[in-house]
Design a protein around this motif. Structure first.
Motif: not given
Length: 447
Positions: A19-24, A83-89, A173-178, A307-312
């Motif tokens: 997982a990449p690091r969160p962006t903000t 905004s505070t819970h990016s998928p990769q957080g 739904g749930g982005a395939h993971i939630f 508006s999720l972290d696009m990297k995530g």
């Protein structure tokens, strides 16, 4: 900073991309701290974000002209959560899956909700058939351990006034993971109420533990358990509680966001395996292009709460896709052969980041000869159906009821709601409609 990104369990080590690091900076800091401090920081952020949104609404007016104060609050709250819970957080998976597992009390809903399960025999044969149909056999990064006999949990949702023999297979739904059937009761109970149909919601397998095509295999098993088509030796799927078999012509597929994608993936499999098609499909804010290259991801970034972290998001899609290219038709149905599908109704907000997915799918599917209607709801964000206090949400469910009824050849809904049948609202030059909170419909021409 230390440990701000998701760390996979040992069973997945080396099987999914890191997982990449969160962006903000806020995400990096809060997800690197122990959970209690992360919750404290996000709570403060929620409070500030909501306060600013409310004051801005009062002083300068709403972000979009049709929004009420409740619309602004709903949008601001959801945007703060995402905004505070990016998928990769680091904490996101634990928090969201905890919330997913929480069962809202049944007494909150005016419907009969019963948990059930399906036994799937010859599961390995069904799995192979799905991979052959989607042309991905031998191309996956890894495959979860497969048992020949397994169980799919789920729940039946029936409104107390359900009066017909239709069944809606709802894929959440749930982005395939939630998410789970429990998180979607605000939608599924209203679906049952408006369509007067029984709704079955499976708790299908999710990534990263069970990536593509696990969810599709589960959806197919559920469809077979419901319809029991004659002469199909693919798999013996059956409900463990007595359930009446339903003709495929009385079954509708329905799903929101990634669940809408799953509906179309299932339709592809049914077509390729020459299995009976359902009566129709209803897609709510469908997420259909996993390459995420459409312009609405940018133009509607502020008006949608997705508006999720696009990297995530890209990482989440990658761990779901299981080594298959994101532009493959099995992953992104917008690139699939769209011929020979049953009638499809799509409802999407015109102000959400995946609105272009709905528009492009409509154009491609109708060109291919499939019958599709697209309803765009003015100033609405992702899966606005979740919020019962929105007038647009109520109108959308009325339209869903009309669609289900229209497949029986009836001209008007029997829902008791006085609203014109959608087929009579506009000329035949276009099946794309722009709808507002009063049910007013115009032809959408911005294509």
């Amino acid at each position: 900073m230390f440990g701000s990104s998701f760390k996979p369990p040992q069973s997945l080590a080396g099987r999914i991309p890191a997982a990449p690091r969160p962006t903000t900076s806020l995400q990096k800091m809060s997800h690197s701290l122990p959970l209690v401090f992360h919750l404290l920081i996000t709570g403060i952020y929620f409070t500030i974000a909501l306060t600013v949104s409310i004051l801005t609404h009062i002083i300068d007016g709403p972000l979009l002209s049709s929004w009420t104060m409740m619309t602004t609050i709903a949008h601001s709250f959801m945007k703060a959560v995402l905004s505070t819970h990016s998928p990769q957080g680091r904490h996101s998976f634990d928090i969201v899956r905890f919330a997913t597992g929480f069962k809202l009390p049944k007494f909150l809903f005016d419907a009969d909700i019963k948990e059930t399960s399906i036994t799937v025999e010859n599961s390995d044969i069904l799995s192979d058939a799905v991979k052959e149909a989607l042309q991905v056999k031998g191309k996956l990064n890894f495959e979860p351990e497969m048992e020949s006999v397994r169980t799919i949990e789920g729940e039946w949702v029936r409104d107390k006034d359900s009066a017909n023999d239709n069944v809606i297979l709802y894929l959440h739904g749930g982005a395939h993971i939630f998410m789970s059937p429990h998180t979607h009761r605000a939608i599924t109970t209203r679906v049952s109420k408006h369509t007067k149909s029984a709704v079955f919601v499976p708790n299908y397998r999710l990534a990263p533990e069970n990536p593509f095509p696990s969810a599709i295999e589960d959806a197919l098993a559920c469809y077979l358990a419901l319809t029991q088509p004659e002469g199909v030796l693919l798999s013996k799927s059956r409900f463990n509680q007595e359930t009446q078999v339903v003709s495929n012509t009385r079954v509708f597929l329905m799903g929101d966001s990634s669940g809408g994608c799953l509906c179309l993936q299932l339709l592809q499999v049914l077509r390729e395996l020459n299995l009976p098609m359902p009566a129709g499909a209803i897609l709510l804010s469908p997420f259909l292009d996993h390459k995420m290259e459409s312009s609405s991801w940018h133009t509607n970034w502020n008006t949608d709460f997705l508006s999720l972290d696009m990297k995530g998001v890209k990482w989440a899609v990658e761990i779901y896709s299981n080594g298959i290219e994101l532009g493959h038709s099995a992953i992104s149905p917008i690139y699939a052969n769209l011929q020979d599908f049953p009638p499809i109704l799509i409802q999407s907000g015109d102000s959400e980041v995946v609105s272009d997915d709905a528009l492009r799918f409509y154009q491609l599917a109708t060109t291919a000869g499939s019958q599709v209607e697209l309803q765009l709801y003015r100033h609405m964000f992702h899966v606005f159906h979740t919020f019962p206090f929105l007038k647009e949400s109520e109108v959308a469910f009325m339209k869903i009821s009309s669609f289900v009824e229209s497949q029986k050849g009836e001209l008007e809904s029997d829902s008791g709601i006085s609203i014109e049948n959608y087929k009579d609202e506009t000329p035949s030059v276009s099946n794309i409609y722009l709808i507002d909170g009063q049910g007013k419909t115009d032809i959408y021409t911005k294509i």
